[in-house]
Enzyme design. Sequence first.
Site, PDB file in Angstrom:
ATOM      1  N   ALA A 130       0.693  -1.718  -5.148  1.00  0.00           N
ATOM      2  CA  ALA A 130      -1.293  -2.323  -4.700  1.00  0.00           C
ATOM      3  C   ALA A 130      -1.906  -1.644  -4.470  1.00  0.00           C
ATOM      4  CB  ALA A 130      -0.361  -3.404  -3.643  1.00  0.00           C
ATOM      5  N   SER A 166       8.526  -3.055  -2.275  1.00  0.00           N
ATOM      6  CA  SER A 166       8.276  -1.888  -3.380  1.00  0.00           C
ATOM      7  C   SER A 166       7.026  -2.016  -3.891  1.00  0.00           C
ATOM      8  CB  SER A 166       9.526  -1.365  -4.113  1.00  0.00           C
ATOM      9  OG  SER A 166       9.341  -2.568  -5.091  1.00  0.00           O
ATOM     10  N   LYS A 167       6.322  -3.463  -3.819  1.00  0.00           N
ATOM     11  CA  LYS A 167       5.337  -3.044  -4.855  1.00  0.00           C
ATOM     12  C   LYS A 167       4.296  -3.025  -3.645  1.00  0.00           C
ATOM     13  CE  LYS A 167       6.473  -4.556  -8.699  1.00  0.00           C
ATOM     14  NZ  LYS A 167       6.683  -3.646  -9.721  1.00  0.00           N
ATOM     15  N   ASP A 168       4.140  -3.214  -2.371  1.00  0.00           N
ATOM     16  CA  ASP A 168       2.962  -2.049  -1.432  1.00  0.00           C
ATOM     17  C   ASP A 168       2.481  -1.013  -1.696  1.00  0.00           C
ATOM     18  OD1 ASP A 168       3.707  -4.236  -0.064  1.00  0.00           O
ATOM     19  OD2 ASP A 168       3.931  -3.481   1.745  1.00  0.00           O
TER      20      ASP A 168
END
Length: 344
Positions: A52, A47-49
Amino acid sequence: MKHRNKVFDNVLDLVGNTPLVRLNKITSKLKGNFYAKVESFNPGHSSKDRIALYIIEQAEKKGILTPGDTIIETTSGNTGFSIAMVSIIKGYDCVLAVSSKSSPDKIDMLKTMGAKVYVCPAHVSADDPRSYYEVAKRLHSEIKGSVYINQYFNQLNIDAHYKSTGPEIWEQTEGKVTHLVACSGTGGTISGTAKYLKEQNPDIKIIGVDAFGSVIKKYHETREFDEKEIYPYRIEGLGKNLIPTATDFDVIDEFVKVTDEDSAHTARLIAKSEGMFVGYTSGAVTQAILQLGEEGRFKKDDYVVVIFPDHGARYMSKVYSDKWMNEQGFFDSKNEAAAQNIQY
Ligand code: PMP
């Protein structure tokens, strides 16, 4: 998926629009319908895409970042991987201060993705000069033209999920979602998604998942920081020893705590029962719905969405290693079948 059958300019075009997949077996004893938002379908496998890409593009729009600049972050691994991936495509240097609790695979992956990694001790207080927060702050002041993402204290972390994860879930469930259950680390995922969903339907219940050893649940209940809640635990990415401003406590109805051991076994069970190879916190969030379901908290027609934050490959030396499970004492008599690798 919206992506299928298209050709893309680069991997960043694949961020978001992850699938919602029904859980069929692991929740079969519970009332209600359960669906997982499988974030490992992002190109950086978490999910951090989303945050970022969103935070970096916002900095570009404001003229703060130009190619050749350095991006700095503290991270348990996933955010670092995503920032490194975005940095490669967009031409930035990526410097990461990482907790020593992160798995060796994650650290190696970050290096493979071109990041410069500083490994910092996990069990020191946040204001200790050796902590990854303090190391990141120092690097930010030392490296000219650097940008510090600061995901725990960045409102844009919430906005990223408000603009993507929330609308996707609303659309995918055709507005039928009744509960959102999600892990809280920075709190960005649950807060941004919840904010959007509550704006569509204020009756949607928002349940956060916290770790034993973290202050988050107690803070939500009392609005007081209770140091006694803090002790070491094993799950990475879940819970905290400080109060992140990227958590909007007002949009979350309640928190549930899960143990390291239960979450580990549940993660392994998701693989064996649903054929989904997902990370440790996906085990934690599923453990939370199993606990709530056993307490009779869901009704037959409830439409419960859980978020599976990342991919299982990142935990081969931890939760998916029998050796590691044994070392933690997780293969006790209760779990003897697992110790012998007998089918669940
Ligand atoms: N699971 C994993 C594996 C994570 O890395 C994180 C982020 N720290 C979370 C869950 C929690 O997401 P958030 O930070 O948005 O609360």
